[in-house]
Scaffold this motif. Structure first.
Motif, PDB file in Angstrom:
ATOM      1  N   ASP A 253       6.525 -30.499 -15.017  1.00 32.14           N
ATOM      2  CA  ASP A 253       6.647 -30.332 -13.174  1.00 32.14           C
ATOM      3  C   ASP A 253       5.313 -30.032 -12.704  1.00 32.14           C
ATOM      4  O   ASP A 253       4.175 -30.283 -13.278  1.00 32.14           O
ATOM      5  CB  ASP A 253       7.273 -28.627 -13.590  1.00 32.14           C
TER       6      ASP A 253
ATOM      7  N   LYS B 294      15.897 -28.968  -9.500  1.00 35.43           N
ATOM      8  CA  LYS B 294      15.390 -28.712 -10.668  1.00 35.43           C
ATOM      9  C   LYS B 294      15.513 -28.448 -11.824  1.00 35.43           C
ATOM     10  O   LYS B 294      15.164 -29.086 -12.925  1.00 35.43           O
ATOM     11  CB  LYS B 294      13.813 -29.605 -10.556  1.00 35.43           C
ATOM     12  N   THR B 295      14.893 -27.397 -11.837  1.00 33.21           N
ATOM     13  CA  THR B 295      14.995 -26.154 -12.574  1.00 33.21           C
ATOM     14  C   THR B 295      16.432 -26.605 -13.640  1.00 33.21           C
ATOM     15  O   THR B 295      16.399 -26.175 -15.069  1.00 33.21           O
ATOM     16  CB  THR B 295      14.713 -25.042 -12.183  1.00 33.21           C
TER      17      THR B 295
HETATM   18 MG    MG Z   1      10.303 -26.205  -8.589  1.00 32.66          MG
END
Ligand code: MG
Ligand code: ADP
Length: 683
Positions: free
Chosen positions: A388, A293-294
């Protein structure tokens, strides 16, 4: 309320405590259960826990001494007998209940020293004058101090007398009610306050009676409508348009040692479409632990800062924020982009320095914790906020974020990332105001983690295993969990474990990390672990998110039965990131209950975050899964997401229909079920 007969100011105050302020509140104050006083039960058919009316002849009545003095009457009918026991009694009562008398009584059947017994039943002598039993079930309402069942029953009866389809208006159109087989609201409410004696008690108890469904349906519908409403409202808001992919984006990708997976590219496309739209993006990206995801966040970041705007990246814990800070710095500083850092722990000069970089726009990227929302943090040109692990952020934080946008009514785009997969039905309800994308593919080269469930009686074997793994050059985590809320106690437990392990594994280099360490100490230890200078890292669940050490291939989790499945899944995602075959040992405490067994076997059987989330939902209910997001948004009067989850899909269909064909019903439904809606309509 004071319009009702018998309601003065004092009573009105008490009702207020139950959130009853209007006639409608009273009508929606539903019984928690019912008693059946409509028929007389044969004594021989009673079981423990039953509440029933019985009738018979007294065969004996004596005072028993025992541990507590009590009056015990034996009552017999054609089918059997049972004892009535009174701990408080007087001489006249004893006389009243003498052998030979016939009585009718109502009470709960318990297990007493003589077998079936009723303690202090309500009773009445039958002396020729036969009373017909009630013809409706008796409702039992939630109470508050100073309010009796009788009082609230009277009030509800009065309210029902006033009630007509005019003052409790039906807002669900006939065709919709037919389609989903819902009884009329008026009928449902009447039924639930006074179910006929033919009603199915079991069904009512389980909350699956059509009348209950009808109310739950309407309430869920109101929530759904408010969510859709929010979404449509957002679509009217303005946000900066982020036009092209740009050279910065290309540079970022060119510098990577790998290429984005198909899933990452696909999700980035969704994001990109939003960023171009001129309206604020509100997108939730779900992706299993390790799905990358980063990088997706970085791809979006590159496009936005290339246009001269700022991006904020927020994480729920310092450790996770640090990981992001390291990643974004590694990716962007070589490209000449300054990354600022902001957390609650940052103080004095260094804080001022960072704040200045943010306010002047000198730093195009800002990474931090909740502290980013502080009033004193001013952005120069914030156009994208990346959050996040959304489930830990509350509504008010999202609200605060809105205010950080650029002057002139332009709101920041929001990208929300979570590794806690939300089961589809639940996501459609709880996140109806967000668009969703899923990263449904892991980067190549991952080795699946083998999970082993072991009882703490085999602790020594597990310790041996750690020794063997570390001696062969691998690294390991030992995660300590505790029920105690107190962080201090958790940290203490981790400290004790570290000392104990060090004694048993004298040759190994063991490190300890927990939430009470200073940020610098934590970072140092994590670094030593990353460099391989620490072989075994003992930790609390602080390492749940964001830690990335590919050489770590063994994880032991103590007392995993205390954690939610989603959390276990997160933890387990810390291993299996390198080439070695990885293992996760769930070291549970005996004895383990049925539910605990079921949960741990789920962990052993699947590595699919979505399957695990479904199971968690099934076993623990939605509250745990939704976490902070639930606060204030998912509180229901009647509905219960777990019990009524079968309704969720229908409710979504109904909400769309209502939105397009009966918009006039929307505000009244919202007013009825969400009277405080203005509090979060603007979020
Ligand atoms: Mg992460
Ligand atoms: P999560 O979704 O759990 O936040 P991360 O973004 O931390 O996952 O990524 C996990 C690891 O996978 C990181 O080490 C990252 O560098 C790596 N990674 C991300 N995308 C790819 C890719 N396309 N190919 C190979 N490795 C990748």
């Amino acid at each position: 309320m004071t319009d009702l007969k018998g309601v003065g100011n004092a009573l009105a105050e008490k009702l207020k405590k139950l959130h009853i302020e209007t006639l409608q509140d009273l009508l929606f104050h539903l019984p928690i259960r019912y008693q059946d006083r409509t028929r007389i039960y044969p004594i021989g058919q009673l079981a423990f826990g039953d509440e029933a009316v019985i009738e018979g002849q007294i065969t004996s009545c004596d005072v028993q001494m025992g541990r507590r003095r009590s009056l015990v009457c034996r009552l017999r009918d054609d089918s059997g007998s049972l004892a009535l026991r009174f701990f408080h009694f007087n001489a006249s009562q004893k006389k009243q209940l003498e052998a030979g008398k016939k009585i009718r009584c109502f009470g709960e059947v318990r297990r007493g020293s003589t077998g079936l017994e009723m303690y202090h039943p309500e009773y009445q002598l039958i002396d020729g004058e036969w009373q017909v039993p009630d013809n409706a079930l008796t409702p039992i309402y939630p109470l508050t101090e100073g309010l009796t069942q009788n009082k609230i029953r009277q009030l509800c009866e009065q309210a029902l007398d006033y009630l007509s389809p005019y003052n409790l208006q039906e807002w669900l159109p006939d065709n919709l009610r037919e389609q989903f087989q819902l009884p009329a609201l008026y009928d449902a409410v009447t039924y639930l306050h006074q179910p006929p004696n033919t009603a199915n008690l079991e069904e009512l108890k389980a909350g699956v009676n059509p009348a209950q469904y009808r109310l739950a349906f309407e309430e869920l519908l109101a929530h759904q409508l408010s969510m859709i409403g929010k979404k449509f409202a957002q679509q009217k808001d303005q946000a900066v348009r982020i036009p092209a992919v740009g050279p910065l984006y290309n540079k970022l990708l060119n510098n990577l040692p790998f290429s984005p997976t198909g899933a990452q590219t696909k999700v980035y496309q969704d994001i990109f479409t939003d960023l171009q739209s001129g309206h604020p993006m509100m997108r939730l990206v779900q992706g299993d632990v390790g799905s990358g995801k980063t990088l997706v966040a970085a791809m979006a970041t590159a496009s936005v800062i290339h246009q001269g705007f700022q991006v904020a990246i927020m994480a729920p814990t310092e450790i996770l924020a640090e990981q992001h800070y390291i990643n974004f710095s590694n990716w962007f500083t070589p490209l000449g982009i300054d990354v600022a850092w902001m957390t609650g722990k940052l103080k004095g000069k260094s804080r001022d320095h960072e704040a200045e970089k943010i306010a002047s726009g000198h730093a195009a990227i800002v990474v931090g914790t909740h502290a980013l929302f502080q009033e004193s943090v001013q952005f120069h040109k914030l156009a994208l906020a990346i959050i996040d692990e959304q489930h830990r952020f509350g509504v008010h934080q999202r609200m605060a974020l809105r205010e950080k946008g650029i002057h002139g009514a332009q709101l920041p785009h929001q990208l929300i990332m979570t590794a806690t997969p939300i089961p589809r039905t639940l996501a459609m309800s709880a996140y109806a105001d967000l668009d969703c994308s899923i990263i449904d593919e892991l980067p190549p080269g991952r080795t699946p983690v083998t999970t082993i469930v072991v009882s703490d009686q085999r602790r020594e074997e597990v310790i041996d295993r750690v020794k063997v793994a570390c001696e062969s050059g691998q690294q390991a985590y030992w995660v300590c969990t505790l029920i105690e809320e107190s962080e201090a106690l958790q940290c203490q437990a981790a400290e004790d474990t570290a000392i104990m392990l060090q004694e048993q594994l004298a040759g190994l280099k063991i490190g300890l990390v927990h939430g009470r360490l200073k940020a610098q100490e934590k970072a140092d230890i994590m670094n030593h672990f990353k460099q391989g200078e620490i072989q075994l890292l003992v930790a609390t669940t602080v390492i749940e998110v964001g830690v990335d050490v590919p050489n770590a291939s063994l994880m032991v989790i103590e007392n995993p039965e205390r954690l939610g499945l989603a959390q276990l899944h997160q933890l387990r995602g810390r291993v299996g990131r390198g080439q070695a075959v990885s293992h996760c040992v769930l070291l549970y405490k005996t004895p383990l209950g049925q539910q605990g067994k079921a949960r741990l076997s789920t962990m052993r059987e699947t590595a699919d975050g979505f399957k695990i989330a479904e199971k968690d939902l099934e076993l623990r209910g939605p509250g745990e899964l939704l976490g902070a997001r639930q606060t204030g948004m998912m509180e229901f009067k009647v509905a219960d997401l777990q019990r009524d989850k079968a309704l969720l899909e229908q409710v979504q269909v109904a909400a769309e229909q209502l939105y397009h064909h009966h918009p006039e019903a929307i505000s009244p439904l919202l007013a009825r079920w969400l009277p405080n809606i203005e509090h979060y309509l603007s979020v």
